[in-house]
Write a protein that holds these residues in place. Structure first.
Motif, short mmCIF file in Angstrom:
data_model
loop_
_atom_site.label_atom_id
_atom_site.label_comp_id
_atom_site.label_asym_id
_atom_site.label_seq_id
_atom_site.Cartn_x
_atom_site.Cartn_y
_atom_site.Cartn_z
N GLN A 357 1.02 -1.42 -0.55
CA GLN A 357 0.22 -0.38 0.32
C GLN A 357 0.79 1.32 0.02
N HIS A 358 2.13 1.14 0.72
CA HIS A 358 3.02 2.47 0.96
C HIS A 358 3.41 2.74 -1.05
N ILE A 359 3.63 1.52 -1.66
CA ILE A 359 4.49 1.79 -2.94
C ILE A 359 2.89 2.34 -4.04
N LEU A 360 2.06 2.07 -3.66
CA LEU A 360 -0.09 2.64 -4.61
C LEU A 360 0.26 3.84 -4.15
N ASP A 361 0.55 4.39 -2.96
CA ASP A 361 -0.22 5.34 -2.63
C ASP A 361 1.33 6.26 -2.76
N ASP A 362 2.47 5.83 -3.70
CA ASP A 362 3.77 7.27 -3.20
C ASP A 362 3.60 7.61 -5.02
N PRO A 363 3.39 9.58 -4.21
CA PRO A 363 2.95 9.99 -5.42
C PRO A 363 3.95 10.00 -6.75
N SER A 364 4.99 9.44 -6.39
CA SER A 364 6.75 10.32 -6.63
C SER A 364 6.91 9.95 -8.55
N PRO A 365 6.99 10.63 -9.51
CA PRO A 365 6.77 10.23 -10.73
C PRO A 365 8.02 9.07 -11.61
N PRO A 366 7.18 8.91 -12.35
CA PRO A 366 9.31 8.14 -12.95
C PRO A 366 10.32 9.29 -13.71
N VAL A 367 11.97 8.78 -13.42
CA VAL A 367 12.25 9.49 -14.34
C VAL A 367 12.45 9.35 -15.79
N PRO A 368 13.09 9.68 -16.79
CA PRO A 368 13.00 9.87 -18.01
C PRO A 368 13.61 8.49 -18.30
N GLY A 369 13.07 7.63 -19.23
CA GLY A 369 13.76 6.04 -19.23
C GLY A 369 13.25 5.23 -18.56
N GLU A 370 12.55 5.35 -17.50
CA GLU A 370 11.95 4.38 -16.56
C GLU A 370 11.09 3.77 -16.35
N ALA A 371 10.23 4.50 -17.42
CA ALA A 371 8.34 3.80 -17.23
C ALA A 371 8.34 2.39 -17.99
N LYS A 372 9.55 2.57 -19.44
CA LYS A 372 8.84 1.62 -20.16
C LYS A 372 10.57 0.88 -20.59
N LEU A 373 11.31 0.54 -19.03
CA LEU A 373 12.26 0.27 -19.38
C LEU A 373 12.22 -1.46 -19.43
N ALA A 374 11.25 -2.04 -19.36
CA ALA A 374 10.92 -3.27 -19.06
C ALA A 374 10.48 -3.50 -20.56
N ALA A 375 10.61 -2.94 -21.42
CA ALA A 375 10.55 -3.49 -22.88
C ALA A 375 11.01 -3.57 -23.24
N LEU A 376 12.55 -4.10 -22.97
CA LEU A 376 13.96 -4.05 -23.62
C LEU A 376 13.81 -6.09 -22.97
N THR A 377 13.49 -6.06 -22.25
CA THR A 377 12.45 -7.48 -21.74
C THR A 377 12.48 -8.00 -23.05
N ALA A 378 11.60 -7.41 -23.16
CA ALA A 378 10.26 -7.82 -24.30
C ALA A 378 10.30 -8.03 -26.04
N GLY A 379 11.45 -7.00 -25.86
CA GLY A 379 12.15 -6.84 -27.61
C GLY A 379 13.31 -8.08 -27.80
N ASP A 380 13.42 -8.08 -29.01
CA ASP A 380 14.54 -9.36 -29.14
C ASP A 380 15.91 -8.97 -28.29
N ARG A 381 16.49 -10.56 -28.51
CA ARG A 381 17.84 -10.52 -27.11
C ARG A 381 18.60 -9.61 -27.75
N ILE A 382 18.99 -9.59 -28.95
CA ILE A 382 20.71 -8.51 -28.83
C ILE A 382 20.53 -7.41 -28.97
N PRO A 383 19.30 -6.14 -29.23
CA PRO A 383 19.64 -4.98 -28.71
C PRO A 383 19.33 -4.93 -27.33
N TRP A 384 19.20 -6.09 -26.94
CA TRP A 384 18.81 -5.99 -25.17
C TRP A 384 20.25 -5.96 -24.27
N ALA A 385 20.73 -6.91 -25.00
CA ALA A 385 22.30 -7.36 -24.69
C ALA A 385 23.52 -6.14 -24.92
N GLN A 386 23.13 -5.42 -26.51
CA GLN A 386 24.02 -4.14 -26.26
C GLN A 386 23.94 -3.07 -25.03
#
Length: 779
Positions: A357-386
């Motif tokens: 609940q502490h995390i759910l109530d945290d109002p701080s915004p993501p820093v640039p690039g943080e919000a969609k960072l996990a997309a690296l694990t969803a795409g092709d492996r070579i770009p993620w490795a690089q």
């Protein structure tokens, strides 16, 4: 074992006394669970099927026989005594006792080795699997009794590992013969003649040389398939894990135990920790084949927790850590470290709820690039490795990435509401499945061994990475988590977790990132690849409540064979032809076994489908159906006992690549397309569910994405006696596939087969006439 346990618990209790505080008790308890318990279990497992206490029995027995002036060692004790170093502090009698103890220990180890060898030989017998249901031969009865004798008592999770047989290497001629038989019905006469020529050439020349190398590997490897299967099928794959490899598991179908997201997270995460503690202590019972209780390999269980997949440019790697006391949590584009232990004790469900609940109530915004960072694990492996090497190998980014990768598992707090609900329950169920499979493409860490997903309305689910283990392993965890959540932990009337919250709990820690613009561009490119893949997935979840295992058993047909033949009938009606069909079968009867392929599309099943669709009589169709079902069962048993086709050919192909040899036959076989990929998720812990008193608490199983661009993926789970749940996937981009239409075809095929095979009810009027005739005879 008694003395061994006393020793460990003595150390444990003395440590508690010395700490003299509740926190100290929990700290020592944690140390025992993580460090001392594995050592104790390793010793117990190492001497299984004997027990540590049996050593004392052997020593006492040898000393007792010596006291009666007999020599059970036939002079060996005296020989040992001669080689003991001379010491003034040891009398002749003491030297004799020491020699007897040494001889007893050697004898004890010899007995353990003999028992383990006998058990391994016994477990190599698989004739019991090919006997007719309900008819057990005398040979199998004697075999089962011998297995019980040599199996010992109270095995731990890994107790049978050293006694499991190695996977046998089939003969090349047998594999080639079975392959040609499976391929005949899918080829024209000219294609089959050409493939037969290639197969015979391979069998008579290159095949024998490749087989020699494969047998050489089988002599020193625990399993000649599994390491290559993990590396070449999973870790060397360069495409996205999302949809293509990862799979998902669903929550209860009809029930959401609490609508409070944080509360559901509290119980779910705590239940995961309880399972991990049982896993570390090896208190989970070894999985077995039902009826005869034959043990299955448990090696895949070792990497359930604290495991992640690391991307590489040529191949990925799997890293497993001994332990982790926290989870990584994702919410609204931010990442947090949530400690699950405090002062050496496990957090209670109520405390985890408080932290979430502490995390759910945290109002701080993501820093640039943080919000969609996990997309690296969803795409092709070579770009993620690089990108990982270039932007996450040092500084704050490395520390935060290490935190995620070394976590016990990943947790995604989703802002969406999912489940079978609202005005469109069927459509919402499909969207729920798609959400678990790929989410928004950036809110799951697809590299972690598994991600627990918790939705805003209290629904949950999981997404699992595939390389470290197969679905039944994760399903076993999830069955325990779901049932423990609802039936053991429970909730208050307000929907919160039970218990209190310690005032000294530190809050979750926000992970920090410094993601440059160039890395953000890489993230966006990976997201675009993943989003295109996710948007193309057409998914349909189909709960069938009209009948289940109970109705099928009345037809005296194997439920799995029944469903597989129904899939053949449905595909024929859907596409007007037959196709190469993949059904996953386990090989865990062998050490480190994983899966084998059952080629479910057989000449017998095709003959039956053509006869049924051609309007043949019921008697003819019934006979052909039973023949097809028996053939399917035979193929399934062959696959389970090491007589499959595809893993052997796969390993021969790998050997040919190592040797730099080209085989047109192997190349064509390995390039075949599985347009119908199927898998059954077995319900393993039936005792945890109560479908009679709690019928709404029905697990929905899980599913996976399509294997072929123009094919279907079908996962199914048989629930109790009256329900089957199907998960059907395909791609929108293929105009010939439609998951909803195929689902309707499957349901109709199941109903048609049930009507065909159901015992015919007697005509009431005819039965009454027969009764009158019999009554007159009696008079």
């Amino acid at each position: 074992m008694f003395i061994f346990n006393v020793y460990f618990y003595f150390i444990f209790l003395m440590s508690v006394i010395l700490t003299d505080s509740p926190a100290g008790f929990h700290s020592v308890s944690f140390v025992y669970s993580v460090h001392l318990s594995p050592v104790q279990n390793n010793v117990i497992t190492g001497v299984y099927p004997a027990s540590p206490s049996s050593w004392l029995f052997v020593v006492i027995a040898i000393l007792a026989t010596m006291y009666t002036r007999s020599d059970p060692s036939m002079g060996l004790i005296a020989k040992i005594q001669e080689h003991l170093p001379v010491s003034d502090s040891l009398s002749v009698q003491c030297r004799t006792v020491v020699s007897a103890v040494l001889f007893s220990t050697l004898l004890w180890f010899s007995l353990i080795f003999t028992m383990r060898l006998c058990l391994k030989q016994l477990l190599s017998y698989h004739g019991w699997m090919f006997e007719q249901h309900g008819k057990v031969s005398n040979t199998t009865k004697i075999w089962a009794a011998m297995v019980r004798i040599f199996s010992g008592r109270q095995p731990l999770l890994y107790s049978y590992q050293g006694s499991l047989p190695n996977l046998p290497v089939p003969a090349v001629k047998d594999t080639v013969k079975r392959y040609l038989e499976s391929a005949r019905l899918l080829m024209s006469d000219a294609e089959y003649e050409r493939m037969t020529t290639l197969a015979k050439e391979f069998e008579s020349s290159l095949g024998n040389r490749l087989q020699w190398y494969l047998k050489l590997k089988a002599m020193w490897a625990s399993n000649y398939v599994s390491d290559w299967w993990e590396e070449y099928v999973y870790l060397r794959g360069r495409g996205p894990l999302m949809v293509n490899s990862n799979y998902y598991g669903m929550d209860f179908l009809y029930v959401t135990p609490t609508p409070i997201q944080a509360a559901r997270a509290g119980n779910t995460l705590h239940a995961c920790l309880l399972y991990r503690r049982k896993l570390n202590r090896e208190e989970i019972k070894p999985s077995r084949v039902p009826v005869l209780n034959v043990p299955l390999c448990a090696a895949q269980c070792e990497r359930i927790f604290n495991t992640t997949r690391i991307p590489g440019e040529e191949t990925d790697s799997l890293i497993h850590w001994q332990d982790s006391e926290y989870v990584a949590v994702f919410h609204r584009g931010r990442y947090f470290r949530l400690w699950l232990y405090h002062a050496g004790r496990m957090l209670s469900p109520r405390e985890i709820e408080h932290q979430i609940q502490h995390i759910l109530d945290d109002p701080s915004p993501p820093v640039p690039g943080e919000a969609k960072l996990a997309a690296l694990t969803a795409g092709d492996r070579i770009p993620w490795a690089q990108a990982r090497k270039e932007f996450f190998s040092s500084g704050v980014n490395k520390r935060s990435l290490d935190c995620i990768e070394k976590a016990a598992f990943f947790v995604a707090l989703d802002d969406d509401e999912q489940g079978m609900m609202g005005d469109d329950p069927a459509g919402n169920l499909d969207r729920y499945a798609k959400s678990l499979l790929h989410g928004k493409c950036y809110d799951r860490w697809f590299d972690k061994s598994f991600t627990v997903v918790l939705y805003k309305n209290g629904k949950n689910g999981l997404n699992a990475e595939h390389s470290w283990a197969d679905a039944p392993i994760m399903a076993h965890v999830w069955e325990y988590v779901m049932t423990t959540d609802c039936f053991q932990l429970g909730y208050t009337e307000e929907g919160h977790c039970k218990g209190d919250v310690a005032s000294s709990l530190p809050p979750p820690t926000r992970l920090t990132w410094d993601i440059p613009a160039e890395c953000q561009e890489r993230i966006e490119r990976s997201l675009a690849v993943a989003q295109t893949l996710a948007d193309d997935v057409d998914f349909h979840v189909l709960p069938i409540q009209d009948f289940g295992k109970g109705a099928i058993k009345k037809c005296k047909i194997s439920p799995d064979a029944f469903i597989q033949i129904a899939l053949q009938l449905a595909y024929y009606r859907n596409r007007g032809s037959f196709t190469l069909t993949y059904e996953a079968s386990m090989t865990r009867l062998f050490r480190e076994g994983r899966t084998e392929t059952v080629r479910s599309c057989t000449s017998e099943s095709c003959t039956f489908v053509r006869a049924l669709e051609g309007g043949e009589s019921k008697e003819v169709c019934r006979h052909l159906f039973r023949t097809a079902a028996e053939k399917h069962q035979h193929l399934y048993r062959m696959a389970m006992t090491g007589g499959g086709i595809d893993r052997h050919l796969f390993c021969l192909y790998i050997v040919s690549k190592y040797l730099g040899e080209e085989s047109p036959f192997l190349k064509e076989v390995l390039s075949e397309t599985w347009r119908l990929s199927t898998s059954q998720t077995p319900l393993q812990q039936v005792e945890l569910f109560d479908f009679v008193n709690h019928p709404d608490y029905t697990t929905c199983g899980g599913g996976f994405g399509p294997v072929a661009d123009d094919g279907y993926g079908v996962s199914y789970i048989i629930i109790g006696e009256n329900m089957i749940n199907l998960h059907i996937s395909c791609k929108h981009s293929c105009p010939q596939t439609d998951s909803h239409k195929f689902g309707a075809d499957i349901k109709k095929a199941l109903m048609d087969l049930l009507e065909l095979m159901s015992p015919e009810k007697p005509d009431p009027s005819r039965a009454e006439q027969n009764h009158l005739k019999n009554s007159k005879k009696d008079l």
